[in-house]
Motif scaffolding. Structure first.
Motif, short mmCIF file in Angstrom:
data_model
loop_
_atom_site.label_atom_id
_atom_site.label_comp_id
_atom_site.label_asym_id
_atom_site.label_seq_id
_atom_site.Cartn_x
_atom_site.Cartn_y
_atom_site.Cartn_z
N GLY A 13 39.07 49.64 40.30
CA GLY A 13 37.65 49.94 40.48
C GLY A 13 37.11 49.41 41.78
O GLY A 13 36.32 50.08 42.48
N THR A 14 37.53 48.20 42.14
CA THR A 14 37.10 47.61 43.42
C THR A 14 37.60 48.44 44.59
O THR A 14 36.87 48.69 45.56
CB THR A 14 37.62 46.17 43.53
OG1 THR A 14 37.13 45.39 42.44
CG2 THR A 14 37.18 45.53 44.84
N TYR A 15 38.86 48.89 44.49
CA TYR A 15 39.43 49.71 45.56
C TYR A 15 38.71 51.04 45.69
O TYR A 15 38.42 51.50 46.80
CB TYR A 15 40.92 49.93 45.27
CG TYR A 15 41.65 50.78 46.29
CD1 TYR A 15 41.70 50.40 47.63
CD2 TYR A 15 42.28 51.97 45.92
CE1 TYR A 15 42.37 51.17 48.57
CE2 TYR A 15 42.95 52.74 46.84
CZ TYR A 15 42.99 52.34 48.17
OH TYR A 15 43.64 53.12 49.10
N PHE A 16 38.38 51.64 44.56
CA PHE A 16 37.67 52.92 44.58
C PHE A 16 36.28 52.78 45.21
O PHE A 16 35.89 53.56 46.08
CB PHE A 16 37.56 53.48 43.16
CG PHE A 16 36.70 54.71 43.05
CD1 PHE A 16 37.06 55.89 43.67
CD2 PHE A 16 35.51 54.68 42.33
CE1 PHE A 16 36.27 57.03 43.58
CE2 PHE A 16 34.71 55.80 42.21
CZ PHE A 16 35.09 56.98 42.85
N ILE A 17 35.54 51.76 44.78
CA ILE A 17 34.18 51.56 45.30
C ILE A 17 34.19 51.23 46.79
O ILE A 17 33.30 51.65 47.54
CB ILE A 17 33.49 50.43 44.50
CG1 ILE A 17 33.25 50.88 43.06
CG2 ILE A 17 32.16 50.05 45.15
CD1 ILE A 17 32.76 49.78 42.13
N SER A 18 35.24 50.55 47.24
CA SER A 18 35.32 50.17 48.67
C SER A 18 35.44 51.39 49.58
O SER A 18 35.06 51.34 50.75
CB SER A 18 36.52 49.24 48.90
OG SER A 18 37.74 49.97 48.80
N GLY A 19 36.01 52.49 49.05
CA GLY A 19 36.18 53.71 49.85
C GLY A 19 37.34 53.66 50.83
O GLY A 19 37.52 54.61 51.62
N LYS A 20 38.14 52.61 50.79
CA LYS A 20 39.25 52.49 51.75
C LYS A 20 40.33 53.54 51.52
O LYS A 20 41.11 53.83 52.44
CB LYS A 20 39.84 51.08 51.66
CG LYS A 20 38.90 49.99 52.17
CD LYS A 20 39.57 48.62 52.13
CE LYS A 20 38.63 47.54 52.67
NZ LYS A 20 39.25 46.20 52.64
#
Length: 475
Positions: free
Chosen positions: A458-465
């Motif tokens: 979820g953190t990776y998805f929200i970061s947009g990287k």
């Protein structure tokens, strides 16, 4: 007038030809069209395939529980943990190849798809032979480390040895399905899995209940069913090799170095991730096994109920990873968030329905697998962990689709190590031993660790990287 008629006839012929090619080609364009509709159409055969596998597994467990008893159920549960670890390694390499194929498909590079198929066949099938030798040599050690109860040890040993001998077919069966999923074909994997599941179901009834072969019968049913499926799939694909895009000539199985590097770069972390998670489960279960066959039987039943979540969550995750891979290969990143949101909504709805059944009629749910009063009494302690496990599945599956579809190997490895080695073992030991919760503590620790992938993904998805990440197929 004649000219207009000729034009109409020509257009009609072209339209029919295009439609025929679409029907005959073993591929589905996942990078275009409505996301939700395309995802559901692609996921339904995968869900049906998962359902068949679960039904087959449930029947095997029911047959063992009813005709052999708790010792037989325990033997298959522990033996399955070992063979599943090896199967997860096959799935790690196969799923890595699936992502590579999906990205090549999105980019329209069919020649590289063919090279990927050849490389996968050679590498994965050779790996199956190596792991067969490892498992045969180390079977006693593995069962001892898992604290296998004495009364179930010999049956578990027989189960593992027979399944190890059939790893070639188990690996091949997963390999073919992954290749087709990467190409966007989920119908034919359903066909091959149907063959394996139905064969397994029929043979389990014959070998265990009919011939009284106990764990040997359960293992033979599994191996023979998957052997029939794999051989059938190879014959079918060879006959359809033009549409499949792979000619099966010896030179086509040559390992392509560019693809091999990417297969290993993504596949090894995925193998480690799966192995770490399964190893942690086996380690935690080794403590549970020390409480006796009743506790082990309840754990095995609980895991089978958890498999039901894979009917939806696992199917949407597998479909989502292929769709994300093709979409990124086609440079259509705007489709990715839609895939994740839609999968999450469907998963949560299904988790809520299944959890309601577990809470409202727990004895009936657990009683499907074993009618032993002691098993059902202890199973009541597993109700809340089962509900937590359902929502853990629902939340983490869409994020796994993102991580896998992007091909982010290091993040896969991180998830495996945190979820498996660190969090699951630490929480289980903390709750089970330090806080004195016993069997329940080990159950809670295991299911709570399943939320770690959701937090990381979820953190990776929200970061947009993920939007700017370099694709696996980039040279």
């Amino acid at each position: 007038m004649k000219l207009r008629v000729n034009i109409c006839i020509t257009s009609w012929i072209k339209e029919k030809t295009v439609k025929h090619k679409k029907r005959s080609a073993m591929a589905m364009d996942l990078a275009n069209g409505p996301v939700s509709k395309t995802l559901i159409i692609f996921a339904i055969p995968l869900a049906a395939a998962n359902l068949l596998q679960i039904v087959s597994s449930i029947v095997s467990m029911v047959v063992m529980g009813q005709f052999v008893g708790s010792a037989g159920l325990t033997a298959v549960t522990i033996g399955s943990e070992i063979t599943q670890t090896l199967t997860f390694m096959a799935m790690g390499l196969s799923n890595a190849g699936q992502i590579i194929i999906s990205q090549f498909m999105g980019a329209g590079d069919r020649a590289s798809v063919s090279r990927t198929i050849g490389t996968m066949f050679t590498v994965i099938m050779l790996s199956s032979l190596v792991l067969t030798a490892v498992c045969v040599i180390g079977v006693n050690t593995f069962l001892t480390l898992l604290n296998t109860p004495y009364e179930a040890f010999q049956m578990a040993r027989e189960f593992v040895l027979i399944c190890s001998a059939g790893l070639f077919f188990i690996f091949g069966y997963n390999l073919v399905s992954a290749i087709l999923r990467g190409m966007g074909d989920s119908r034919r994997p359903l066909m091959f899995i149907s063959i394996a599941s139905i064969s397994n179901l029929i043979l389990a009834l014959i070998f265990v209940s009919g011939l009284g072969l106990e764990a040997i019968g359960a293992a033979l049913a599994t191996v023979i069913g998957q052997a029939i499926s794999f051989i059938t799939s190879i014959i079918f694909l060879y006959r359809k090799r033009a549409a499949f895009g792979f000619d099966f000539k010896p030179k086509s199985f040559k390992v392509d170095n560019f693809i091999l590097k990417r297969l290993l770069r993504l596949g090894i972390p995925m193998c480690i991730q799966s192995a770490a998670i399964n190893f942690s489960m086996m380690y935690v279960n080794s403590f549970i096994n020390a409480y006796g066959v009743i506790a082990t039987a309840v754990t095995g039943i609980g895991s089978r109920i958890g498999f039901i979540m894979n009917v939806v969550c696992g199917s949407l995750s597998a479909a989502g990873s292929s769709m994300i891979g093709q979409s990124l290969g086609a440079r259509k990143i705007e489709r990715v968030p839609v895939v994740i949101r839609f999968s999450l909504i469907v998963n949560l709805i299904f988790a809520s329905i299944l959890s309601a059944f577990i809470v409202l009629i727990p004895r009936q749910m657990f009683g499907i697998f074993n009618s032993d009063v002691e098993v059902l009494d202890m199973a009541m302690l597993y109700v809340i962990p089962a509900v937590l496990n359902n929502y853990g599945f629902a939340l983490r599956a869409p994020l796994f689709a993102l991580i896998n579809g992007v091909g982010y190997a290091k993040l896969n490895l991180l998830v495996g190590l945190l979820d498996g080695v660190i969090c699951r073992i630490s929480l289980a030991l903390l709750l089970g031993i330090v806080l004195g919760m016993g069997v329940s503590g080990f159950w809670y620790g295991s299911v709570l660790a399943g939320y770690v992938p959701f937090l990381i993904g979820g953190t990776y998805f929200i970061s947009g990287k993920w939007k700017t990440r370099k694709l696996l197929i980039s040279r």
